[in-house]
Scaffold this active site. Structure first.
Site, PDB file in Angstrom:
ATOM      1  N   GLY A 160      50.784  18.279 -41.832  1.00 18.29           N
ATOM      2  CA  GLY A 160      51.670  18.275 -42.999  1.00 18.29           C
ATOM      3  C   GLY A 160      52.806  17.276 -42.820  1.00 18.29           C
ATOM      4  O   GLY A 160      52.796  16.450 -41.903  1.00 18.29           O
TER       5      GLY A 160
ATOM      6  N   ILE B 258      38.572  15.200 -32.029  1.00 19.64           N
ATOM      7  CA  ILE B 258      37.748  15.836 -30.994  1.00 19.64           C
ATOM      8  C   ILE B 258      36.347  16.108 -31.543  1.00 19.64           C
ATOM      9  O   ILE B 258      35.372  16.139 -30.816  1.00 19.64           O
ATOM     10  CB  ILE B 258      38.434  17.137 -30.520  1.00 19.64           C
ATOM     11  CG1 ILE B 258      37.824  17.647 -29.231  1.00 19.64           C
ATOM     12  CG2 ILE B 258      38.394  18.209 -31.546  1.00 19.64           C
ATOM     13  CD1 ILE B 258      38.401  17.022 -28.053  1.00 19.64           C
ATOM     14  N   ASP B 259      36.261  16.302 -32.872  1.00 18.42           N
ATOM     15  CA  ASP B 259      34.988  16.715 -33.476  1.00 18.42           C
ATOM     16  C   ASP B 259      33.987  15.567 -33.629  1.00 18.42           C
ATOM     17  O   ASP B 259      32.836  15.801 -33.996  1.00 18.42           O
ATOM     18  CB  ASP B 259      35.241  17.319 -34.868  1.00 18.42           C
ATOM     19  CG  ASP B 259      36.008  18.627 -34.796  1.00 18.42           C
ATOM     20  OD1 ASP B 259      36.126  19.183 -33.696  1.00 18.42           O
ATOM     21  OD2 ASP B 259      36.492  19.092 -35.855  1.00 18.42           O
TER      22      ASP B 259
HETATM   23  N1  LIG Z   1      45.490  12.601 -48.239  1.00 20.31           N
HETATM   24  C1  LIG Z   1      46.549  12.491 -47.438  1.00 20.31           C
HETATM   25  N2  LIG Z   1      47.587  11.716 -47.786  1.00 20.31           N
HETATM   26  C2  LIG Z   1      48.660  11.565 -46.981  1.00 20.31           C
HETATM   27  N3  LIG Z   1      48.780  12.200 -45.776  1.00 20.31           N
HETATM   28  C3  LIG Z   1      47.795  12.994 -45.363  1.00 20.31           C
HETATM   29  C4  LIG Z   1      46.620  13.197 -46.161  1.00 20.31           C
HETATM   30  N4  LIG Z   1      45.801  14.047 -45.493  1.00 20.31           N
HETATM   31  C5  LIG Z   1      46.453  14.372 -44.347  1.00 20.31           C
HETATM   32  N5  LIG Z   1      47.630  13.743 -44.251  1.00 20.31           N
HETATM   33  C6  LIG Z   1      48.614  13.852 -43.169  1.00 20.31           C
HETATM   34  O1  LIG Z   1      48.020  13.418 -41.945  1.00 20.31           O
HETATM   35  C7  LIG Z   1      48.475  14.207 -40.862  1.00 20.31           C
HETATM   36  C8  LIG Z   1      47.325  14.728 -40.056  1.00 20.31           C
HETATM   37  O2  LIG Z   1      46.326  15.310 -40.886  1.00 20.31           O
HETATM   38  P1  LIG Z   1      45.388  16.479 -40.347  1.00 20.31           P
HETATM   39  O3  LIG Z   1      44.344  16.727 -41.362  1.00 20.31           O
HETATM   40  O4  LIG Z   1      46.223  17.636 -39.930  1.00 20.31           O
HETATM   41  O5  LIG Z   1      44.782  15.939 -38.979  1.00 20.31           O
HETATM   42  P2  LIG Z   1      43.768  14.767 -38.650  1.00 20.31           P
HETATM   43  O6  LIG Z   1      44.459  13.486 -38.889  1.00 20.31           O
HETATM   44  O7  LIG Z   1      43.472  14.988 -37.227  1.00 20.31           O
HETATM   45  O8  LIG Z   1      42.591  14.957 -39.560  1.00 20.31           O
HETATM   46  C9  LIG Z   1      49.324  15.316 -41.447  1.00 20.31           C
HETATM   47  O9  LIG Z   1      50.688  15.013 -41.192  1.00 20.31           O
HETATM   48  C10 LIG Z   1      49.006  15.295 -42.922  1.00 20.31           C
HETATM   49  O10 LIG Z   1      50.121  15.646 -43.735  1.00 20.31           O
HETATM   50  O1  LIG Z   2      44.615  24.909 -34.368  1.00 19.16           O
HETATM   51  P1  LIG Z   2      44.765  23.514 -34.842  1.00 19.16           P
HETATM   52  O2  LIG Z   2      45.644  22.687 -33.991  1.00 19.16           O
HETATM   53  O3  LIG Z   2      45.142  23.423 -36.280  1.00 19.16           O
HETATM   54  O4  LIG Z   2      43.385  22.809 -34.661  1.00 19.16           O
HETATM   55  C1  LIG Z   2      42.151  23.348 -34.986  1.00 19.16           C
HETATM   56  C2  LIG Z   2      41.216  22.268 -35.475  1.00 19.16           C
HETATM   57  O5  LIG Z   2      41.469  21.032 -34.874  1.00 19.16           O
HETATM   58  C3  LIG Z   2      40.266  20.400 -34.512  1.00 19.16           C
HETATM   59  O6  LIG Z   2      40.196  20.398 -33.129  1.00 19.16           O
HETATM   60  C4  LIG Z   2      40.176  18.973 -34.970  1.00 19.16           C
HETATM   61  O7  LIG Z   2      41.004  18.752 -36.010  1.00 19.16           O
HETATM   62  P2  LIG Z   2      41.595  17.311 -36.390  1.00 19.16           P
HETATM   63  O8  LIG Z   2      40.936  16.283 -35.536  1.00 19.16           O
HETATM   64  O9  LIG Z   2      41.221  17.134 -37.814  1.00 19.16           O
HETATM   65  O10 LIG Z   2      43.037  17.364 -36.151  1.00 19.16           O
HETATM   66  C5  LIG Z   2      39.160  21.251 -35.122  1.00 19.16           C
HETATM   67  O11 LIG Z   2      38.008  21.263 -34.364  1.00 19.16           O
HETATM   68  C6  LIG Z   2      39.818  22.584 -35.205  1.00 19.16           C
HETATM   69  O12 LIG Z   2      39.303  23.338 -36.244  1.00 19.16           O
END
Ligand SMILES: Nc1ncnc2c1ncn2[C@@H]1O[C@H](COP(=O)(O)OP(=O)(O)O)[C@@H](O)[C@H]1O
Ligand SMILES: O=P(O)(O)OC[C@H]1O[C@](O)(COP(=O)(O)O)[C@@H](O)[C@@H]1O
Ligand SMILES: [Mg+2]
Length: 513
Positions: A165, A219-220
């Site tokens: 977020g 990681i996934d």
């Molecule tokens: N569509 C988007 N637009 C702008 N920021 C985003 C969007 N989706 C996710 N983020 C921001 O990217 C950061 C990481 O997203 P998150 O889904 O938690 O992890 P990951 O990057 O590992 O997939 C967070 O701070 C989130 O608010």
């Molecule tokens: O408990 P957290 O930190 O939100 O992470 C859980 C999730 O993060 C992951 O490890 C990977 O998530 P992102 O790479 O999208 O951050 C998922 O496999 C798992 O569901």
């Protein structure tokens, strides 16, 4: 949250069906910038390298297996140092941020960006942003030097902290502008790269000379286009310890069942590779392969069979597997994390109870549930991931110094490339259960496929070629030009056709003005 879908991609086509999906460069919107000789050519460590710099026109092919008469296909700009750079060493003020979930190797990437900037380009100003995107506007920064980061690759996690977020575009770009930052290195998964694309668009809109470079993390292993994500091998390696423990427990007691839950929200790569590597696993359940519990061909029947044959069994389940079954039997909570990712229910615990309940009336079993979820990602990266992280970091540094921006780095068929953000975020990489790798797994575990012939036919139909751009339909769509903008295709891609040498954008093209 914003959708960065309006990002324009630079498309260059050439003979033989050649397509370059190029990344932005400062000169696209700041035409008169000065450039300088790359200081790397005076660096004694690199003096032995035969070819200091990659050729300006080198590209990396996405499709490596080709048909004799097939088109050359999609390419990405090759990563690496360029002859000319668009920053003087003293001018650079870089920052690094880590976002999303943890992943082994984050600290190595941070270390190598700092050391790469210092040692290859003589940069002296590098800041760490504390605690993910919100750190840009809500926290203090951390000064990063080679001395400060010297040992961090030996530690798990991220020394910068992370968060979900908190992506507020204007506040983030204001902070970048106020601090005089001109290179932003953003390490994170699909969500983070979406956020990076939004930041890049705003920077371009404001006309700032600020390079935005993404380093993909998950990681996934669910990020498309790139060969593999860093930390994945480390996670699979660590998962072996949990599987071994499950095997020891299961074999030490009558009708023992060892059940291990591994990460994998939407993609079962960790579970699949950990299973294939271990050879002790009798059943692997992943999100991409729906399964059922009861009746002929179901999980209970298979467990009973294995216990009768072998006296024990090991089950590996990815956290995102069987969520449909869970929501049928439990009330769906429909909760999300701060980034908007769906929060999953604990399938490991749920299935343990279901198996225990089922066999309570049938035969005595001893089930041990092991949940190493966070243990496989909160560790330092193994040696091969460390080397991989180094290459990713250096590729990002070379790209930013050379004036490229709005890109993600990553290996495509083992060659590092600069990839447009939208190619990384438009879909997720998933295990294809009609591919040979999943068949290998089924053959190594002997588990049922849980599919009937109709399902198999359907999933074959659903499987689209990953280089979809070469499908005549898609290709047509991307190269068509809208009536209002001769350079912009219907899908928002910038189209540059029939260029001089087949790969570089013609300078006199009306599309580049
Ligand atoms: N569509 C988007 N637009 C702008 N920021 C985003 C969007 N989706 C996710 N983020 C921001 O990217 C950061 C990481 O997203 P998150 O889904 O938690 O992890 P990951 O990057 O590992 O997939 C967070 O701070 C989130 O608010
Ligand atoms: O408990 P957290 O930190 O939100 O992470 C859980 C999730 O993060 C992951 O490890 C990977 O998530 P992102 O790479 O999208 O951050 C998922 O496999 C798992 O569901
Ligand atoms: Mg994600």
């Amino acid at each position: 949250m914003e959708n960065p879908g309006d990002t324009q991609m630079k498309l260059v086509t050439g003979p033989g069906g050649y397509v370059l999906e190029d990344v932005p460069h400062f000169t696209d919107y700041l035409p008169d910038l000065p450039s300088y000789p790359n200081p790397l050519q005076d660096n004694p460590a690199y003096s032995v390298v035969k070819q200091y710099f990659v050729n300006a026109d080198d590209t990396v092919t996405q499709k490596i297996v080709v048909h004799k008469d097939g088109p050359r296909g999609v390419h990405f700009r090759r990563a690496g140092p360029r002859q000319r750079v668009y920053f003087g060493s003293d001018e650079v003020h870089a920052c690094i941020v880590t976002c999303g979930g943890l992943c082994p190797g984050l600290n190595t990437v941070i270390r190598e960006i700092v050391c790469g900037l210092y040692h290859m380009y003589g940069v002296r100003k590098v800041l760490g942003i504390d605690g993910g995107y919100r750190g840009f506007y809500a926290k203090n920064t951390i000064t990063l030097t080679p001395k400060f980061v010297n040992d961090i690759h030996k530690r798990g996690g991220t020394i910068l902290g992370t968060s979900r977020g908190g992506h507020e575009k204007s506040k983030i770009v204001d902070s970048i502008q106020d601090r005089g930052i001109n290179q932003v290195y953003i390490i994170g998964g699909d969500g983070t790269q979406r956020g990076a694309a939004v930041i890049f668009e705003e920077i371009r809109r404001r006309g700032l000379k600020v390079a935005v470079a993404g380093i993909p993390k998950t990681i996934d292993n669910d990020i498309p286009v790139i060969d593999k994500s860093f930390g994945f091998d480390t996670a699979v390696e660590e998962a072996q310890r949990a599987i071994n423990a499950a095997h020891v427990e299961a074999t030490s007691i009558e009708n023992g069942i060892g059940l291990v839950k591994l990460m994998g929200r939407y993609s079962g790569f960790i579970a699949m590779y950990a299973t294939l590597a271990s050879r002790d696993v009798d059943c692997c359940l992943i999100p991409e392969s729906p399964f059922y519990l009861e009746g002929s061909g179901g999980l209970y029947e298979y467990i009973e069979k294995r216990l009768k044959e072998n006296g024990h069994m090991v089950i590996v389940i990815a956290e995102g597997a069987g969520q449909d079954l869970l929501s049928e039997s439990l009330q769906s909570l429909d909760q999300q994390d701060a980034s908007g990712n769906k929060l999953l229910q604990d399938v490991g615990l749920w299935i343990s109870h279901r198996i225990k309940d089922y066999f309570a009336k049938k035969m005595p079993i001893n089930l041990k549930y092991i949940d190493p979820t966070y243990m496989i990602r909160a560790i330092p990266s193994i040696a091969s991931d460390n080397v991989y992280c180094t290459l990713l970091a250096h590729s990002a540094v070379h790209g930013a110094m050379a004036g490229y921006t709005g890109f993600t780095v990553g290996p495509v068929n083992a060659r590092h490339a600069y990839i447009p953000f939208n190619r990384i975020t438009e879909k997720q990489n998933k295990v294809v259960i009609t591919d040979r790798m999943w068949a290998r797994l089924l053959s190594s575990t002997n588990q049922p496929s849980f599919l009937n012939p109709r399902d198999i036919a359907k999933s074959k139909e659903e499987k689209q070629p990953t280089t979809g751009i070469l499908d005549s339909e898609n290709f047509k769509d991307r190269t068509s030009v809208t009536k209002d903008n001769p350079c912009l295709s219907a899908t928002g891609l910038l189209v540059v056709d029939n260029c001089k040498d087949g790969i570089s954008v013609a300078e006199d093209s009306p599309c580049m003005s």
